[in-house]
Design a protein around this motif. Structure first.
Motif, short mmCIF file in Angstrom:
data_model
loop_
_atom_site.label_atom_id
_atom_site.label_comp_id
_atom_site.label_asym_id
_atom_site.label_seq_id
_atom_site.Cartn_x
_atom_site.Cartn_y
_atom_site.Cartn_z
N THR A 13 129.46 -36.50 71.07
CA THR A 13 129.51 -35.32 70.47
C THR A 13 128.89 -35.77 69.19
O THR A 13 127.95 -35.02 68.53
CB THR A 13 130.84 -34.80 70.31
N GLU A 17 125.46 -34.18 67.20
CA GLU A 17 125.43 -33.68 66.00
C GLU A 17 124.41 -34.39 64.97
O GLU A 17 123.83 -33.79 64.36
CB GLU A 17 127.03 -33.58 65.52
N LYS A 20 121.01 -33.13 65.65
CA LYS A 20 120.92 -31.85 64.92
C LYS A 20 120.97 -31.98 63.65
O LYS A 20 120.91 -30.93 62.89
CB LYS A 20 121.91 -30.88 65.63
N LYS A 22 123.44 -32.53 61.53
CA LYS A 22 124.86 -31.93 61.02
C LYS A 22 125.27 -32.68 59.92
O LYS A 22 125.12 -33.96 60.02
CB LYS A 22 125.60 -31.63 61.94
#
Length: 111
Positions: A13, A17, A20, A22
């Motif tokens: 996870t 992230e 991406k 994040k």
């Protein structure tokens, strides 16, 4: 004041992230990188290098073509007895973009 308990974050996870881009994942990578295993940081670093080379059009395929090779590959010559002086002088003359490309070094010895 209510105390919040943070659960564990799965590595998969976290990595997704991070890819991406994040905010929380990037913050952790920048501020406390030691919480990420070294092998994972190496993978992240290599992916970032590839991504940046693609953005600057400095990929292997782009640099191997005859039209763009003079922009991607830079040759420098360094005397072994003056590695630091020659290296610094010649690298300082290159444009910033060239430092992210391919640099070929030719060493010259005393003979």
């Amino acid at each position: 004041m209510r105390a919040e308990v943070l659960g564990e974050v799965k590595p998969s996870t976290f990595m997704s992230e991070l890819e991406k881009e994040k905010g929380a994942a990037l913050f952790l990578l920048q501020k406390v990188p030691h919480i990420i295993p070294f092998s994972e940081r190496v993978i992240i670093f290599r992916k970032n290098v590839i991504r940046e080379k693609e953005a600057l059009d400095l990929t292997e395929s782009a640099c191997s073509s005859l039209q763009t090779s003079r922009f991607c590959i830079h040759n420098i010559t360094i005397h072994r007895s003056r590695i630091i002086e020659d290296g610094y002088r010649q690298l300082a003359q290159l444009p910033v973009r060239a430092l992210k490309g391919c640099i070929r070094v030719k060493f010259i010895n005393e003979m």
